[in-house]
Design a protein around this motif. Structure first.
Motif, short mmCIF file in Angstrom:
data_model
loop_
_atom_site.label_atom_id
_atom_site.label_comp_id
_atom_site.label_asym_id
_atom_site.label_seq_id
_atom_site.Cartn_x
_atom_site.Cartn_y
_atom_site.Cartn_z
N MET A 1 50.64 50.70 48.55
CA MET A 1 49.36 50.30 49.13
C MET A 1 48.52 49.58 48.07
O MET A 1 48.43 50.01 46.93
N LYS A 2 47.91 48.44 48.47
CA LYS A 2 47.15 47.66 47.53
C LYS A 2 45.81 48.32 47.22
O LYS A 2 45.22 48.95 48.09
N GLN A 3 45.37 48.13 45.97
CA GLN A 3 44.08 48.70 45.57
C GLN A 3 42.95 47.99 46.29
O GLN A 3 43.00 46.79 46.52
N ARG A 4 41.93 48.77 46.62
CA ARG A 4 40.75 48.15 47.22
C ARG A 4 39.98 47.44 46.12
O ARG A 4 39.86 47.94 45.00
N ILE A 5 39.50 46.26 46.41
CA ILE A 5 38.76 45.52 45.41
C ILE A 5 37.38 45.16 45.93
O ILE A 5 37.12 45.18 47.13
N ASN A 6 36.53 44.82 45.01
CA ASN A 6 35.16 44.43 45.33
C ASN A 6 35.16 43.07 46.02
O ASN A 6 35.76 42.12 45.51
N ASP A 7 34.49 42.97 47.17
CA ASP A 7 34.42 41.69 47.90
C ASP A 7 33.83 40.58 47.04
O ASP A 7 34.24 39.42 47.14
N GLN A 8 32.86 40.93 46.20
CA GLN A 8 32.22 39.91 45.35
C GLN A 8 33.21 39.30 44.37
O GLN A 8 33.16 38.10 44.10
N ASP A 9 34.11 40.13 43.82
CA ASP A 9 35.14 39.61 42.91
C ASP A 9 36.08 38.66 43.65
O ASP A 9 36.47 37.62 43.12
N LEU A 10 36.43 39.03 44.87
CA LEU A 10 37.33 38.21 45.69
C LEU A 10 36.66 36.88 46.06
O LEU A 10 37.28 35.82 45.96
N ILE A 11 35.39 36.95 46.45
CA ILE A 11 34.64 35.75 46.79
C ILE A 11 34.56 34.82 45.58
O ILE A 11 34.79 33.61 45.69
N SER A 33 54.23 30.96 29.25
CA SER A 33 55.61 30.63 29.66
C SER A 33 55.68 29.59 30.77
O SER A 33 56.75 29.25 31.24
N GLY A 34 54.55 29.09 31.22
CA GLY A 34 54.54 28.11 32.32
C GLY A 34 53.53 28.52 33.37
O GLY A 34 52.46 29.02 33.06
N PHE A 35 53.91 28.34 34.63
CA PHE A 35 53.00 28.69 35.72
C PHE A 35 53.32 30.08 36.25
O PHE A 35 54.34 30.30 36.86
N SER A 36 52.43 31.01 35.97
CA SER A 36 52.48 32.35 36.54
C SER A 36 51.09 32.94 36.41
O SER A 36 50.29 32.48 35.58
N LEU A 37 50.77 33.92 37.23
CA LEU A 37 49.43 34.50 37.21
C LEU A 37 49.12 35.05 35.82
O LEU A 37 49.90 35.84 35.28
N ASN A 38 47.99 34.64 35.29
CA ASN A 38 47.59 35.07 33.95
C ASN A 38 46.61 36.23 34.07
O ASN A 38 45.43 36.03 34.35
N ALA A 39 47.10 37.44 33.84
CA ALA A 39 46.28 38.65 34.01
C ALA A 39 45.04 38.64 33.12
O ALA A 39 44.00 39.19 33.49
N GLU A 40 45.12 37.97 31.97
CA GLU A 40 44.00 37.94 31.03
C GLU A 40 42.79 37.19 31.58
O GLU A 40 41.67 37.40 31.12
N LEU A 41 43.02 36.31 32.54
CA LEU A 41 41.92 35.50 33.07
C LEU A 41 41.29 36.07 34.34
O LEU A 41 40.46 35.42 34.97
N PHE A 42 41.69 37.28 34.71
CA PHE A 42 41.08 37.96 35.85
C PHE A 42 40.05 38.97 35.34
O PHE A 42 40.29 39.61 34.31
N PRO A 43 38.93 39.11 36.03
CA PRO A 43 37.88 40.02 35.54
C PRO A 43 38.31 41.48 35.51
O PRO A 43 37.77 42.27 34.74
N ASN A 44 39.25 41.87 36.35
CA ASN A 44 39.73 43.26 36.34
C ASN A 44 41.14 43.33 36.91
O ASN A 44 41.61 42.41 37.58
N LYS A 45 41.80 44.44 36.62
CA LYS A 45 43.20 44.64 37.03
C LYS A 45 43.34 44.73 38.55
O LYS A 45 44.34 44.29 39.12
N ALA A 46 42.33 45.31 39.20
CA ALA A 46 42.41 45.46 40.66
C ALA A 46 42.49 44.10 41.35
O ALA A 46 43.31 43.90 42.25
N LEU A 47 41.67 43.14 40.90
CA LEU A 47 41.70 41.80 41.49
C LEU A 47 43.03 41.12 41.19
O LEU A 47 43.63 40.50 42.08
N TYR A 48 43.50 41.24 39.96
CA TYR A 48 44.79 40.65 39.57
C TYR A 48 45.91 41.18 40.47
O TYR A 48 46.71 40.41 41.01
N ASN A 49 45.98 42.50 40.62
CA ASN A 49 47.03 43.12 41.44
C ASN A 49 46.92 42.70 42.90
O ASN A 49 47.94 42.49 43.57
#
Length: 200
Positions: A1-11, A33-49
């Motif tokens: 099950m995916k983590q619930r995230i803040n709507d503001q972060d998603l927006i 390494s090329g094109f892949s999601l860069n976890a470091e550039l997301f404000p939090n792990k929940a949004l990244y996941n």
């Protein structure tokens, strides 16, 4: 099950990616390494996941369905776009706060294009790139048919006609719109071929 995230972060995420006319320009899709999601550039792990899960869900439908979804989004076909919104788990409140329809459209196109690229670049069988090429041939044929119909109608028109030919205007609009769309798909294909050459 995916983590619930803040709507503001998603927006904020969707508003940011809607500002670019290509997924290639979006920093959070780039890694060392090329094109892949860069976890470091997301404000939090929940949004990244959450976004990673959404992209994995998009990839799971396959190239053919993604190309179909892309066309629906490009043409503003709201009913046909619903499956994409469901895959991305975008609720009405989030969509409403993303901004104008063209911004929502561009954000969705960027995510779909990134998913298409991700499937094709890791497909050792090259079946995905072949599907994209076949799609390009179909689009090219469609554009040629519109152009041919337009030219035939132009030859049949008389110089004395004063009323605007609404069908001819519509054909020209369709030709321009589909030519732009074809160019977008060709750019994805060319970028994929360049990336594959570098990798080999």
């Amino acid at each position: 099950m995916k983590q619930r995230i803040n709507d503001q972060d998603l927006i904020a995420f969707y508003q940011k990616i809607s500002q670019f006319d290509s997924f290639k320009k979006i920093e959070c899709f780039k890694a060392k390494s090329g094109f892949s999601l860069n976890a470091e550039l997301f404000p939090n792990k929940a949004l990244y996941n959450f976004i990673k899960g959404n992209i994995d869900s998009l990839k799971a439908v396959g190239i053919e369905a993604l190309l179909q979804y892309r066309m629906h989004v490009y043409q503003y076909k709201s009913i046909e776009t619903i499956p994409v919104l469901k895959i991305l788990e975008l609720n009405f409140e989030v969509i409403e706060n993303l901004g104008t329809v063209p911004r929502v459209q561009q954000a969705l196109l960027n995510l779909i294009d990134y998913a298409i690229y991700s499937i094709a670049i890791h497909d050792a069988s090259h079946e995905a790139i072949n599907e994209i090429r076949e799609y390009i041939f179909t689009l090219e044929d469609y554009c040629l048919q519109i152009e041919h119909t337009k030219e035939l109608r132009e030859r049949c028109q008389t110089e004395n006609e004063t009323t605007p030919d609404t069908l001819q205007i519509k054909l020209e609009e369709d030709l321009q719109k589909m030519s732009r769309y074809l160019q977008q798909i060709q750019e994805i294909n060319n970028f994929l071929l360049q990336a594959m050459e570098k990798a080999s």
